[in-house]
Motif scaffolding. Structure first.
Motif, mmCIF file in Angstrom:
data_model
loop_
_atom_site.group_PDB
_atom_site.id
_atom_site.type_symbol
_atom_site.label_atom_id
_atom_site.label_comp_id
_atom_site.label_asym_id
_atom_site.label_seq_id
_atom_site.Cartn_x
_atom_site.Cartn_y
_atom_site.Cartn_z
ATOM 1 N N ALA A 19 -6.221 -2.503 -9.170
ATOM 2 C CA ALA A 19 -5.340 -1.359 -8.891
ATOM 3 C C ALA A 19 -5.936 -0.078 -9.450
ATOM 4 O O ALA A 19 -5.910 0.969 -8.787
ATOM 5 C CB ALA A 19 -3.951 -1.608 -9.482
ATOM 6 N N GLU A 20 -6.483 -0.146 -10.661
ATOM 7 C CA GLU A 20 -7.098 1.042 -11.266
ATOM 8 C C GLU A 20 -8.280 1.531 -10.434
ATOM 9 O O GLU A 20 -8.445 2.742 -10.234
ATOM 10 C CB GLU A 20 -7.563 0.720 -12.690
ATOM 11 N N VAL A 21 -9.067 0.609 -9.925
ATOM 12 C CA VAL A 21 -10.208 0.985 -9.087
ATOM 13 C C VAL A 21 -9.713 1.641 -7.796
ATOM 14 O O VAL A 21 -10.213 2.694 -7.393
ATOM 15 C CB VAL A 21 -11.108 -0.242 -8.791
ATOM 16 N N ALA A 22 -8.718 1.040 -7.165
ATOM 17 C CA ALA A 22 -8.183 1.591 -5.910
ATOM 18 C C ALA A 22 -7.574 2.976 -6.119
ATOM 19 O O ALA A 22 -7.711 3.846 -5.260
ATOM 20 C CB ALA A 22 -7.140 0.640 -5.328
ATOM 21 N N LEU A 23 -6.927 3.174 -7.267
ATOM 22 C CA LEU A 23 -6.270 4.458 -7.555
ATOM 23 C C LEU A 23 -7.185 5.458 -8.248
ATOM 24 O O LEU A 23 -6.765 6.573 -8.559
ATOM 25 C CB LEU A 23 -5.025 4.226 -8.427
ATOM 26 N N LYS A 24 -8.407 5.039 -8.528
ATOM 27 C CA LYS A 24 -9.392 5.909 -9.180
ATOM 28 C C LYS A 24 -8.954 6.309 -10.593
ATOM 29 O O LYS A 24 -9.211 7.425 -11.041
ATOM 30 C CB LYS A 24 -9.695 7.159 -8.334
ATOM 31 N N GLY A 67 -1.500 13.575 11.173
ATOM 32 C CA GLY A 67 -2.506 14.629 11.156
ATOM 33 C C GLY A 67 -3.924 14.113 10.970
ATOM 34 O O GLY A 67 -4.256 12.962 11.287
ATOM 35 N N ILE A 68 -4.753 14.989 10.431
ATOM 36 C CA ILE A 68 -6.167 14.681 10.251
ATOM 37 C C ILE A 68 -6.394 13.583 9.219
ATOM 38 O O ILE A 68 -7.467 12.993 9.164
ATOM 39 C CB ILE A 68 -6.962 15.949 9.843
ATOM 40 N N TYR A 69 -5.383 13.281 8.427
ATOM 41 C CA TYR A 69 -5.517 12.266 7.379
ATOM 42 C C TYR A 69 -5.078 10.867 7.827
ATOM 43 O O TYR A 69 -5.089 9.936 7.029
ATOM 44 C CB TYR A 69 -4.682 12.664 6.152
ATOM 45 N N LYS A 70 -4.695 10.712 9.101
ATOM 46 C CA LYS A 70 -4.104 9.449 9.550
ATOM 47 C C LYS A 70 -5.021 8.252 9.285
ATOM 48 O O LYS A 70 -4.591 7.256 8.705
ATOM 49 C CB LYS A 70 -3.759 9.524 11.038
ATOM 50 N N ALA A 71 -6.254 8.302 9.688
ATOM 51 C CA ALA A 71 -7.165 7.167 9.518
ATOM 52 C C ALA A 71 -7.452 6.915 8.033
ATOM 53 O O ALA A 71 -7.445 5.770 7.576
ATOM 54 C CB ALA A 71 -8.470 7.407 10.276
ATOM 55 N N ALA A 72 -7.675 7.988 7.288
ATOM 56 C CA ALA A 72 -7.963 7.850 5.862
ATOM 57 C C ALA A 72 -6.752 7.301 5.113
ATOM 58 O O ALA A 72 -6.887 6.457 4.220
ATOM 59 C CB ALA A 72 -8.389 9.196 5.281
ATOM 60 N N THR A 73 -5.563 7.751 5.488
ATOM 61 C CA THR A 73 -4.342 7.261 4.852
ATOM 62 C C THR A 73 -4.145 5.783 5.149
ATOM 63 O O THR A 73 -3.753 5.006 4.264
ATOM 64 C CB THR A 73 -3.115 8.072 5.319
ATOM 65 N N SER A 74 -4.439 5.379 6.382
ATOM 66 C CA SER A 74 -4.332 3.959 6.739
ATOM 67 C C SER A 74 -5.266 3.108 5.896
ATOM 68 O O SER A 74 -4.880 2.034 5.424
ATOM 69 C CB SER A 74 -4.650 3.751 8.218
ATOM 70 N N LEU A 75 -6.480 3.564 5.690
ATOM 71 C CA LEU A 75 -7.443 2.831 4.863
ATOM 72 C C LEU A 75 -6.950 2.742 3.417
ATOM 73 O O LEU A 75 -6.979 1.672 2.801
ATOM 74 C CB LEU A 75 -8.816 3.506 4.909
ATOM 75 N N PHE A 76 -6.476 3.856 2.887
ATOM 76 C CA PHE A 76 -5.973 3.870 1.513
ATOM 77 C C PHE A 76 -4.778 2.932 1.371
ATOM 78 O O PHE A 76 -4.704 2.131 0.433
ATOM 79 C CB PHE A 76 -5.585 5.300 1.113
ATOM 80 N N LEU A 77 -3.833 3.004 2.306
ATOM 81 C CA LEU A 77 -2.647 2.156 2.228
ATOM 82 C C LEU A 77 -2.981 0.683 2.443
ATOM 83 O O LEU A 77 -2.328 -0.195 1.871
ATOM 84 C CB LEU A 77 -1.570 2.630 3.199
ATOM 85 N N ASP A 78 -4.004 0.398 3.231
ATOM 86 C CA ASP A 78 -4.454 -0.976 3.389
ATOM 87 C C ASP A 78 -4.971 -1.515 2.048
ATOM 88 O O ASP A 78 -4.653 -2.636 1.655
ATOM 89 C CB ASP A 78 -5.546 -1.065 4.462
ATOM 90 N N THR A 79 -5.732 -0.711 1.348
ATOM 91 C CA THR A 79 -6.227 -1.089 0.025
ATOM 92 C C THR A 79 -5.070 -1.298 -0.937
ATOM 93 O O THR A 79 -5.017 -2.295 -1.668
ATOM 94 C CB THR A 79 -7.184 -0.010 -0.520
ATOM 95 N N MET A 80 -4.113 -0.380 -0.926
ATOM 96 C CA MET A 80 -2.980 -0.473 -1.835
ATOM 97 C C MET A 80 -2.068 -1.649 -1.483
ATOM 98 O O MET A 80 -1.478 -2.272 -2.376
ATOM 99 C CB MET A 80 -2.181 0.836 -1.848
ATOM 100 N N SER A 81 -1.965 -1.980 -0.203
ATOM 101 C CA SER A 81 -1.122 -3.123 0.167
ATOM 102 C C SER A 81 -1.747 -4.431 -0.328
ATOM 103 O O SER A 81 -1.024 -5.359 -0.705
ATOM 104 C CB SER A 81 -0.858 -3.172 1.674
ATOM 105 N N GLY A 82 -3.069 -4.496 -0.377
ATOM 106 C CA GLY A 82 -3.730 -5.672 -0.957
ATOM 107 C C GLY A 82 -3.421 -5.815 -2.436
ATOM 108 O O GLY A 82 -3.148 -6.910 -2.936
ATOM 109 N N VAL A 83 -3.429 -4.696 -3.143
ATOM 110 C CA VAL A 83 -3.070 -4.695 -4.569
ATOM 111 C C VAL A 83 -1.606 -5.114 -4.720
ATOM 112 O O VAL A 83 -1.268 -5.938 -5.583
ATOM 113 C CB VAL A 83 -3.312 -3.304 -5.198
ATOM 114 N N HIS A 84 -0.748 -4.561 -3.867
ATOM 115 C CA HIS A 84 0.675 -4.896 -3.926
ATOM 116 C C HIS A 84 0.892 -6.397 -3.721
ATOM 117 O O HIS A 84 1.670 -7.027 -4.454
ATOM 118 C CB HIS A 84 1.455 -4.098 -2.882
#
Length: 186
Positions: A19-24, A67-84
């Motif tokens: 989680a710390e790695v994913a959240l930087k 918006g312009i962050y849609k793909a990046a947000t999906s990638l981030f949330l995919d990472t966070m859902s794995g942690v969850h």
């Protein structure tokens, strides 16, 4: 080997590290006492890694879905859902065995009574009641510098960061983990 054996090998500590790695979240963040500065640094690192500017809002804001962050947000949330998923599974197995990894007494209940802290942690487990916990989470953010480094401090840091960026499901599961630790600690 069974599921329980798998989680004993990996354990809560390694999931927290993931989680710390994913959240930087970096080691120096635990030494900083100004949570505003911690969040500013983490948002910069997340922006650099995921190309999401969280200074514009939280990941649950509609602008991140379209918006312009849609793909990046999906990638981030995919990472966070794995942690969850891993945090939730680990929590379930702790509850199943009634063996806890956390102890809220280790951080002196952050100025709350044991009962009021447990009540707040119970409220933070549900979407409906999470807004009632905002003052408590802000006090957690302000008290991070007073907590000795350990698993509980790491979980509270992750919980506060996730609250600030809008990943409330992880706030909920960490509240459950800490609640269980408070209910069953000796």
């Amino acid at each position: 080997m069974d599921i329980l054996s798998f989680y004993k090998i990996h354990g809560l500590e390694s999931i927290v590290t993931e989680a710390e790695v994913a959240l930087k979240i970096e080691g120096r963040d635990y030494e900083e006492t100004d949570f505003g500065r911690i969040m500013a640094d983490i948002k910069k690192r997340i922006n650099k890694e995921y190309q999401i500017d969280l200074n514009n809002g939280k990941v649950d804001d509609i602008s991140f879905e379209t918006g312009i962050y849609k793909a990046a947000t999906s990638l981030f949330l995919d990472t966070m859902s794995g942690v969850h998923m891993k945090l939730a599974a680990e929590h379930h197995l702790e509850r199943y065995q009634l063996q806890v990894s956390t102890h809220i007494a280790k951080f002196n209940w952050l100025g709350y009574t044991r009962e009021s802290l447990l009540k707040m942690l119970k409220h933070a487990q549900t979407k409906k009641h999470l807004p009632q916990c905002e003052k408590a989470i802000i006090s957690f953010e302000q008290s991070l510098g007073t907590i000795n480094f350990g698993l509980e401090k790491r979980l509270i840091m992750i919980m506060c960061v996730c609250y600030e960026i809008g990943v409330y499901e992880i706030v909920s599961v960490i509240a459950e983990i800490l609640y269980l630790g408070g209910r069953y600690e000796s």
